[in-house]
Scaffold this motif. Structure first.
Motif, PDB file in Angstrom:
ATOM      1  N   LEU A   2       0.555  -1.206  -0.191  1.00  0.00           N
ATOM      2  CA  LEU A   2      -0.542   0.504  -0.099  1.00  0.00           C
ATOM      3  C   LEU A   2       0.617   1.560  -0.296  1.00  0.00           C
ATOM      4  O   LEU A   2       2.141   0.872   0.462  1.00  0.00           O
ATOM      5  N   ASN A   3       0.453   2.203  -0.895  1.00  0.00           N
ATOM      6  CA  ASN A   3       1.054   3.632  -0.824  1.00  0.00           C
ATOM      7  C   ASN A   3       0.591   4.664   0.930  1.00  0.00           C
ATOM      8  O   ASN A   3      -0.865   4.385   0.482  1.00  0.00           O
ATOM      9  N   ILE A   4       0.493   5.022   1.850  1.00  0.00           N
ATOM     10  CA  ILE A   4       0.453   4.971   2.733  1.00  0.00           C
ATOM     11  C   ILE A   4       1.137   6.138   3.003  1.00  0.00           C
ATOM     12  O   ILE A   4       2.420   6.495   3.204  1.00  0.00           O
ATOM     13  N   ALA A   5       0.201   7.312   3.910  1.00  0.00           N
ATOM     14  CA  ALA A   5       1.055   8.667   3.922  1.00  0.00           C
ATOM     15  C   ALA A   5       0.336   8.677   5.609  1.00  0.00           C
ATOM     16  O   ALA A   5      -1.015   8.338   5.975  1.00  0.00           O
ATOM     17  N   ILE A   6       0.967   9.013   6.782  1.00  0.00           N
ATOM     18  CA  ILE A   6       1.077   9.290   8.258  1.00  0.00           C
ATOM     19  C   ILE A   6       1.642  10.898   8.196  1.00  0.00           C
ATOM     20  O   ILE A   6       2.318  11.608   7.802  1.00  0.00           O
ATOM     21  N   ILE A   7       0.130  11.510   9.348  1.00  0.00           N
ATOM     22  CA  ILE A   7       0.635  12.685   9.325  1.00  0.00           C
ATOM     23  C   ILE A   7       0.460  12.612  10.965  1.00  0.00           C
ATOM     24  O   ILE A   7      -0.499  12.144  11.317  1.00  0.00           O
ATOM     25  N   LEU A  49      -4.491   6.601   4.636  1.00  0.00           N
ATOM     26  CA  LEU A  49      -4.243   8.063   4.987  1.00  0.00           C
ATOM     27  C   LEU A  49      -4.322   7.250   7.167  1.00  0.00           C
ATOM     28  O   LEU A  49      -5.087   7.367   7.388  1.00  0.00           O
ATOM     29  N   ILE A  50      -2.639   8.133   7.964  1.00  0.00           N
ATOM     30  CA  ILE A  50      -3.091   7.756   9.226  1.00  0.00           C
ATOM     31  C   ILE A  50      -2.922   9.181   9.597  1.00  0.00           C
ATOM     32  O   ILE A  50      -2.237   9.372   9.732  1.00  0.00           O
ATOM     33  N   LEU A  51      -3.898   9.651  10.185  1.00  0.00           N
ATOM     34  CA  LEU A  51      -4.160  11.597  10.490  1.00  0.00           C
ATOM     35  C   LEU A  51      -4.339  11.248  12.462  1.00  0.00           C
ATOM     36  O   LEU A  51      -5.023  10.585  13.005  1.00  0.00           O
ATOM     37  N   ASP A  52      -2.814  11.974  12.597  1.00  0.00           N
ATOM     38  CA  ASP A  52      -3.358  13.013  14.479  1.00  0.00           C
ATOM     39  C   ASP A  52      -4.934  13.629  13.930  1.00  0.00           C
ATOM     40  O   ASP A  52      -4.687  14.428  13.350  1.00  0.00           O
ATOM     41  N   LEU A  53      -5.250  13.665  15.021  1.00  0.00           N
ATOM     42  CA  LEU A  53      -6.704  14.522  15.551  1.00  0.00           C
ATOM     43  C   LEU A  53      -6.221  15.696  16.042  1.00  0.00           C
ATOM     44  O   LEU A  53      -6.807  16.704  15.421  1.00  0.00           O
ATOM     45  N   ASN A  54      -4.902  16.230  17.102  1.00  0.00           N
ATOM     46  CA  ASN A  54      -4.731  17.106  17.514  1.00  0.00           C
ATOM     47  C   ASN A  54      -3.305  17.827  16.683  1.00  0.00           C
ATOM     48  O   ASN A  54      -1.983  17.561  16.702  1.00  0.00           O
ATOM     49  N   LEU A  55      -3.454  18.650  15.496  1.00  0.00           N
ATOM     50  CA  LEU A  55      -2.314  18.601  14.276  1.00  0.00           C
ATOM     51  C   LEU A  55      -2.254  19.877  14.968  1.00  0.00           C
ATOM     52  O   LEU A  55      -3.648  20.934  14.978  1.00  0.00           O
ATOM     53  N   PRO A  56      -1.008  20.805  14.657  1.00  0.00           N
ATOM     54  CA  PRO A  56      -1.014  22.240  14.606  1.00  0.00           C
ATOM     55  C   PRO A  56      -1.255  22.373  13.422  1.00  0.00           C
ATOM     56  O   PRO A  56      -1.146  22.111  12.197  1.00  0.00           O
ATOM     57  N   GLY A  57      -1.837  23.982  13.185  1.00  0.00           N
ATOM     58  CA  GLY A  57      -3.295  23.983  12.420  1.00  0.00           C
ATOM     59  C   GLY A  57      -4.378  23.413  11.639  1.00  0.00           C
ATOM     60  O   GLY A  57      -5.333  23.392  12.301  1.00  0.00           O
ATOM     61  N   GLU A  58      -4.478  23.252  10.636  1.00  0.00           N
ATOM     62  CA  GLU A  58      -5.546  21.945  11.016  1.00  0.00           C
ATOM     63  C   GLU A  58      -5.582  21.099  10.510  1.00  0.00           C
ATOM     64  O   GLU A  58      -4.168  19.917  11.170  1.00  0.00           O
ATOM     65  N   ASP A  59      -6.601  20.770  11.968  1.00  0.00           N
ATOM     66  CA  ASP A  59      -6.654  19.078  12.636  1.00  0.00           C
ATOM     67  C   ASP A  59      -6.775  18.252  11.704  1.00  0.00           C
ATOM     68  O   ASP A  59      -7.338  18.146  11.238  1.00  0.00           O
ATOM     69  N   GLY A  60      -6.904  16.946  12.041  1.00  0.00           N
ATOM     70  CA  GLY A  60      -7.196  15.947  11.506  1.00  0.00           C
ATOM     71  C   GLY A  60      -8.848  15.433  10.857  1.00  0.00           C
ATOM     72  O   GLY A  60      -8.373  14.645   9.691  1.00  0.00           O
ATOM     73  N   LEU A  61      -8.845  15.797  11.072  1.00  0.00           N
ATOM     74  CA  LEU A  61     -11.174  15.639  10.731  1.00  0.00           C
ATOM     75  C   LEU A  61     -10.499  16.212  10.183  1.00  0.00           C
ATOM     76  O   LEU A  61     -11.403  16.223   9.383  1.00  0.00           O
ATOM     77  N   SER A  62      -9.953  17.886  10.194  1.00  0.00           N
ATOM     78  CA  SER A  62     -10.346  18.682   9.398  1.00  0.00           C
ATOM     79  C   SER A  62      -9.463  18.039   7.001  1.00  0.00           C
ATOM     80  O   SER A  62     -10.440  18.180   6.407  1.00  0.00           O
ATOM     81  N   ILE A  63      -8.870  17.348   7.649  1.00  0.00           N
ATOM     82  CA  ILE A  63      -8.246  16.776   6.781  1.00  0.00           C
ATOM     83  C   ILE A  63      -8.435  16.053   5.762  1.00  0.00           C
ATOM     84  O   ILE A  63      -8.957  15.904   4.757  1.00  0.00           O
ATOM     85  N   ALA A  64      -9.514  15.000   6.912  1.00  0.00           N
ATOM     86  CA  ALA A  64     -10.336  13.091   6.086  1.00  0.00           C
ATOM     87  C   ALA A  64     -11.695  13.934   5.895  1.00  0.00           C
ATOM     88  O   ALA A  64     -11.937  13.168   4.573  1.00  0.00           O
ATOM     89  N   ARG A  65     -12.477  14.883   6.060  1.00  0.00           N
ATOM     90  CA  ARG A  65     -13.361  15.631   5.392  1.00  0.00           C
ATOM     91  C   ARG A  65     -13.007  16.149   4.423  1.00  0.00           C
ATOM     92  O   ARG A  65     -13.948  15.802   2.919  1.00  0.00           O
ATOM     93  N   ARG A  66     -12.315  16.945   3.665  1.00  0.00           N
ATOM     94  CA  ARG A  66     -11.747  17.096   2.343  1.00  0.00           C
ATOM     95  C   ARG A  66     -11.111  16.377   1.220  1.00  0.00           C
ATOM     96  O   ARG A  66     -11.278  16.351   0.310  1.00  0.00           O
TER      97      ARG A  66
END
Length: 66
Positions: A2-7, A49-66
């Protein structure tokens, strides 16, 4: 494979994810913020995508929505 992106803004945790997933044979991008993900996505795609929910700036939930 898989191609995986981790933030994840916590460096040690990001490295643990990266090391384990690459050892399993996956292609992994890791970044610490939404801007780094946007730059990666300008030329690449990810299957997962593996996203942290509490990121500086745009949070993980916002990234997931877009």
């Amino acid at each position: 494979m898989l191609n995986i992106a981790i933030i994840e803004d916590h460096r040690a945790l990001r490295e643990i994810f990266f090391d384990h997933l690459t050892a399993d044979g996956h292609k992994v991008f890791s970044g610490s913020c939404a801007e780094e993900l946007d730059e990666y996505f300008s030329l690449n795609r990810a299957d997962l995508l593996i996203l942290d929910l509490n990121l500086p700036g745009e949070d993980g939930l916002s990234i997931a929505r877009r």
